[in-house]
Design an enzyme around this catalytic site. Structure first.
Site, PDB file in Angstrom:
ATOM      1  N   ASP A 122       0.804  -1.229   0.000  1.00 43.11           N
ATOM      2  CA  ASP A 122       0.000   0.000   0.000  1.00 43.11           C
ATOM      3  C   ASP A 122       0.837   1.280   0.000  1.00 43.11           C
ATOM      4  OD1 ASP A 122      -2.197  -1.676   0.186  1.00 43.11           O
ATOM      5  OD2 ASP A 122      -2.300  -1.522   2.365  1.00 43.11           O
ATOM      6  N   ARG A 126     -18.051  -2.936 -16.909  1.00 44.10           N
ATOM      7  CA  ARG A 126     -17.616  -4.197 -16.288  1.00 44.10           C
ATOM      8  C   ARG A 126     -16.476  -3.894 -15.328  1.00 44.10           C
ATOM      9  NH1 ARG A 126     -19.143  -8.608 -19.691  1.00 44.10           N
ATOM     10  NH2 ARG A 126     -21.204  -8.017 -20.401  1.00 44.10           N
TER      11      ARG A 126
END
Ligand code: F6P
Length: 341
Positions: free
Chosen positions: A127, A265
């Site tokens: 992260d 999508r």
């Protein structure tokens, strides 16, 4: 000196490179012995050890995951946790501990150091949200994996005139989304630091289609809509009380399709971002961190974390590293916004 090593929290490419460097320098240069603790803080809590010498660390430099195993066990949530760790370290004849982990693992390390144990931290997280270090290893690999995916999604999005949403990791900080979105030419990047306006997102989507291109949206798993604008799913809690995230990509897929009429999508990259071999950058950073951690314990220091500042590896107080998360500054997001729509 006998030194314990553990890896805690979500795994991350480069953990094995750190372990290898710690052991190689610790044994061959400083003449120390090592013991591996298994599965994060669970190891010292339950006395789970494994042999850790130069032999055990041969050939692991490019290998993803961690040979020590990992977990999100929190010493502070266990009755008499600190005492149990202290007793087990003593029983294993361990004088100092190297804890390789992110915010939670290093938070425990900070408290154990304050309680008098000798602990040195190594920052790890895909992260990149740890304070006091410019970069953590694993981040570069995660970004590269996301960029590879985005590059592939561009071509199929164009063929089908679809809006494709890529959900990446990052519950509190949007570094992976920001970097992969910038490198991958995303038309919208949504991060936890900046609650988004779904109408604005749809405007960007429509603007992109109007130019005869299909939009790619990169969204961090912790991205949030502006208050009261859209309902999100929540999930269970882990040992550190974190909500299991996931679902923002799905919400965007549904909303964009309903609001713009364009087929949408989502692709959730999930743990693919954490698996497999580290990039060369992460292997070098992890190795340098490992070497510096071996030096720090050799010198008898405690309560510090090794960190990257500029191109130098330095030592910072563990407290400094864990007091707040390093989030994406407004001006960094503004750089990416130039390319939205
Ligand atoms: O902290 C690393 C990380 O990969 C985060 O990006 C992500 O939110 C979390 O771990 C996922 O954790 P788990 O693998 O426990 O679901």
């Amino acid at each position: 000196m006998r030194i314990g090593v553990l890896t805690g929290g979500g795994d991350c490419p480069g953990l094995n490179a750190v372990i290898r460097a710690v052991v190689r320098k610790g044994v061959e240069v400083h003449g120390h012995q090592f013991v591996g603790f298994r599965d994060g803080w669970k190891g010292p809590l339950e006395g789970l050890t494994m042999e850790l010498g130069v032999e055990q660390t041969r050939g692991i430099l490019p290998r993803g995951g961690t040979i020590l195993g990992s977990s999100r066990t929190n010493v502070m949530k266990v009755e008499n946790g600190v005492e149990r760790v202290r007793d087990n370290l003593q029983a294993a004849g361990v004088d100092a501990l190297i804890a390789i982990g992110g915010e939670d693992t290093l938070g425990v390390a900070t408290q154990l150091a304050a309680a008098g144990l000798t602990v040195v931290g190594v920052p790890k997280t895909i992260d990149n949200d740890l304070n006091a270090t410019d970069y953590t290893f694993g981040f570069d690999t995660a970004v590269q994996i996301a960029v590879d995916a985005i590059d592939r999604l561009h071509t199929t999005a164009e063929s089908h005139h679809r809006a494709l949403i890529v959900e990446v990791m990052g519950r509190h900080a949007g570094w992976i989304a920001l970097h992969s979105g910038l490198a991958g030419g995303a038309n919208v990047i949504l991060i936890p630091e900046r609650p988004f306006d779904i109408d604005k997102v749809c405007e960007y989507v429509e603007a992109r289609f109007a130019r005869q291109f299909a939009p790619i949206l990169v969204v961090a798993e912790g991205a949030q809509p502006k208050e009261g604008t859209l309902a999100l799913q929540t999930g269970d809690l882990d040992a550190f009380g974190h909500v299991r995230l996931g679902g923002i990509g799905q919400v965007l897929e549904r909303e964009i399709q309903a609001r713009t009429g364009y087929e949408s999508r989502q692709t959730v990259l999930g743990h693919v971002q954490r698996g497999g071999t580290p990039t060369a950058y992460d292997r070098v950073l992890a190795t340098r961190f490992g070497l510096a951690a071996a030096d720090a314990v050799h010198e008898g220091v405690s309560g510090v974390m090794v960190a990257l500042q500029g191109t130098d590896i330095v030592r910072v107080p563990l407290q400094e590293a864990t007091k707040e998360l390093k989030t994406v500054p407004v001006e960094r997001y503004a750089e990416a916004e130039v390319f939205f729509g």
